[in-house]
Enzyme design. Structure first.
Site, PDB file in Angstrom:
ATOM      1  N   ASP A  60      55.592  87.844  35.932  1.00 54.58           N
ATOM      2  CA  ASP A  60      56.031  86.675  35.608  1.00 54.58           C
ATOM      3  C   ASP A  60      54.339  86.666  34.933  1.00 54.58           C
ATOM      4  OD1 ASP A  60      56.219  83.546  35.207  1.00 54.58           O
ATOM      5  OD2 ASP A  60      53.695  83.248  35.654  1.00 54.58           O
ATOM      6  N   LYS A  62      58.789  81.787  28.384  1.00 53.66           N
ATOM      7  CA  LYS A  62      58.554  82.965  28.814  1.00 53.66           C
ATOM      8  C   LYS A  62      59.520  83.680  28.430  1.00 53.66           C
ATOM      9  CE  LYS A  62      57.346  82.863  33.769  1.00 53.66           C
ATOM     10  NZ  LYS A  62      57.995  81.958  33.044  1.00 53.66           N
ATOM     11  N   GLY A 111      54.372  72.370  35.323  1.00 48.76           N
ATOM     12  CA  GLY A 111      54.285  70.458  35.202  1.00 48.76           C
ATOM     13  C   GLY A 111      55.182  70.036  34.068  1.00 48.76           C
ATOM     14  N   VAL A 126      60.874  69.193  32.259  1.00 47.61           N
ATOM     15  CA  VAL A 126      59.999  69.526  30.466  1.00 47.61           C
ATOM     16  C   VAL A 126      60.841  68.344  30.407  1.00 47.61           C
ATOM     17  CG1 VAL A 126      59.375  71.469  28.999  1.00 47.61           C
ATOM     18  CG2 VAL A 126      59.103  71.902  31.775  1.00 47.61           C
ATOM     19  N   LYS A 179      54.129  86.637  30.681  1.00 48.28           N
ATOM     20  CA  LYS A 179      52.543  85.893  29.010  1.00 48.28           C
ATOM     21  C   LYS A 179      51.787  87.176  28.982  1.00 48.28           C
ATOM     22  CE  LYS A 179      53.887  82.332  32.670  1.00 48.28           C
ATOM     23  NZ  LYS A 179      52.673  81.790  34.027  1.00 48.28           N
ATOM     24  N   GLU A 190      58.039  80.119  44.867  1.00 44.66           N
ATOM     25  CA  GLU A 190      59.726  79.759  44.623  1.00 44.66           C
ATOM     26  C   GLU A 190      59.407  80.670  46.489  1.00 44.66           C
ATOM     27  OE1 GLU A 190      61.558  78.298  42.401  1.00 44.66           O
ATOM     28  OE2 GLU A 190      59.997  78.465  40.754  1.00 44.66           O
ATOM     29  N   GLY A 202      52.013  76.859  30.027  1.00 49.61           N
ATOM     30  CA  GLY A 202      51.784  75.353  30.124  1.00 49.61           C
ATOM     31  C   GLY A 202      51.065  74.981  28.859  1.00 49.61           C
TER      32      GLY A 202
END
Length: 445
Positions: A217, A121, A321, A37, A221, A206, A150
């Site tokens: 996750d 996050k 991404g 990033v 968020k 992963e 993202g």
């Protein structure tokens, strides 16, 4: 005079200025973290040579290996973050992730009078309220639009575009890995294990997928969105999270019979009619095939925000991404530049703690049973459900299952999930089960 100026070491304030020219005005940016990033952020910032954002510093480990000639020579490269905190930068961009040392560095940056942009996050979910309070105290900004979905401008859209509304509901598909797995199962009939293996081989999951498939996750968020949109302070662990690993191919077959599909849904709903109550959960759920969420395919994310005045707004796209996430980081920088670094009148930190947080929703439900077939099974189930005043809506049984492991589905009229859970504890003690019953909420837009 030109020779004297060019012989002096370049100062960060003049970084990027042409020789002999006046220093370029702009918001000076220090970047900590030059991974996927970070490289995209630096690339985008360096392409706009006349814009209001000026990258002056980059900090990363092993700087000799990371340094690239594709960026302006005026950029100061360093392995010491203190070089950025003690410099003349206006904004620090933190892109290293994790709780430590990222949290310490953000606190240092704010304490040094710098605004901060982060995509972290985990840190925002854990310490966002505290960091926002510190930013307000220092008269600076803390922006974290890239921490959720993202490149989708959900946070900035909610905080700025919907600031005039009173939001009471945030919902969405917040984890691309889970969405890829479930849409693969839906399209091909693959098992959860096979779809997960493919997601891992393609880089969507992963090696240890627990954070994704367990809902943790997406929960982080959702906690951030709850604070940003509903103005409620909750801890991540207060939000119920259930895994998608319990879903089987047969559930998509039955879902189609109900004109539905299955997605991992994150939902937070605020009720202020009698005190302030928050219902929030991340879990697999049935949704109508006509729903916008049903059309989020592969690794797409989708966020909806519903308010009292403007109704429902939708943000959708690919949430992961380097380049998409970098776009969200740059957008946060422009938000700071537009206000010349001044804090807005109402940051998300100005929120309240709800009186109660629950994972219970009063909605229709889907129950899938796998049993050793014998007479009286449906009657036994109906008796327990009736005891808890839960009404059956429909019964579905596809042919072709063996009598030793017969699968069938009940759908229920809207009922409180807490009451249903008590009924299920009794139902699970019945002797005919082969597997534990699967219970999924049915969410209707």
């Amino acid at each position: 005079m030109a020779q004297q100026r060019s012989s002096k070491p370049a100062r960060p304030a003049n970084a990027g200025a042409k020789s002999g020219a006046a220093p370029r005005a702009g918001l000076k940016i220090g970047l900590i973290g030059f991974g996927t990033v970070g490289r995209s952020v630096a690339k985008i910032l360096s392409r706009d040579t006349n814009g209001p954002l000026l990258l002056t510093h980059i900090c990363n480990r092993n700087i000799a290996r990371k340094r690239t000639d594709s960026l302006p020579k005026s950029i100061v490269w360093t392995e010491n973050p203190d070089d950025i905190f003690e410099s003349g930068v206006d904004v620090v961009v933190e892109l290293i992730g994790g709780l430590k040392p990222a949290g310490e560095w953000i606190r240092k940056a704010l304490g040094a009078g710098k605004s901060v942009v982060t995509a972290n996050k985990l840190l925002i979910s854990e310490s966002g309220a505290e960091l926002l309070d510190l930013a307000r105290k220092m008269g600076k900004r803390l922006e974290f639009g890239a921490s959720v979905a993202g490149g989708i401008p959900a946070i900035i859209g909610i905080q700025e575009g919907l600031a005039g509304d009173r939001l009471y509901k945030i919902a969405g598909i917040l984890n691309g890995t889970c969405n890829f797995i479930l849409t693969k199962m839906e399209a091909t009939g693959a098992s959860f294990e096979a779809a997960l293996k493919e997601a891992q081989s393609l880089g969507f999951a992963e090696a240890d997928p627990t954070a994704d498939v367990g809902g943790f996750d997406a929960r982080a968020k959702l906690q951030i969105l709850t604070q940003a949109g509903l103005r409620l302070r909750v801890r991540s662990e207060q939000i119920m999270a259930r895994p998608i690993s319990t879903i089987e191919a047969v559930d998509f077959m039955y879902a189609r019979e109900l004109n539905c599909t299955i997605r991992q849904i994150s939902l937070a709903q605020k009720d202020a009619t009698n005190g302030v109550r928050l219902a929030a959960a991340v879990q697999p759920a049935l949704i109508p095939s006509a729903s916008l969420m049903a059309h989020a395919q592969g690794s797409q994310n989708l966020v909806t925000a519903t308010g009292e005045f403007a109704g429902r707004m939708v943000f959708s796209g690919y949430g992961a991404g380097g380049d998409p996430t970098a776009v969200a980081v740059i957008s946060d920088l422009y938000a700071i530049a537009r206000t010349a670094g001044a804090p807005p009148g109402a940051l998300p930190g100005a929120s309240e703690v709800p009186d109660a947080v629950t994972g219970d929703f009063t909605v229709p439900h889907y129950l899938r049973f796998t049993v050793r077939d014998r007479p009286g099974i449906v009657a036994a189930l109906a008796t327990i459900l009736a005891k808890y005043e839960i009404s059956i809506d429909a019964l579905l049984q596809k042919p072709g299952f063996p009598h030793s492991a017969l699968s069938f589905v009940m759908t229920l009229e809207p009922c409180d999930s807490a009451v249903l859970n008590r009924a299920l504890k009794e139902i699970e003690r019945l002797k005919f089960h082969v597997d534990k019953p699967l219970c999924l909420p049915i969410f209707v837009d």
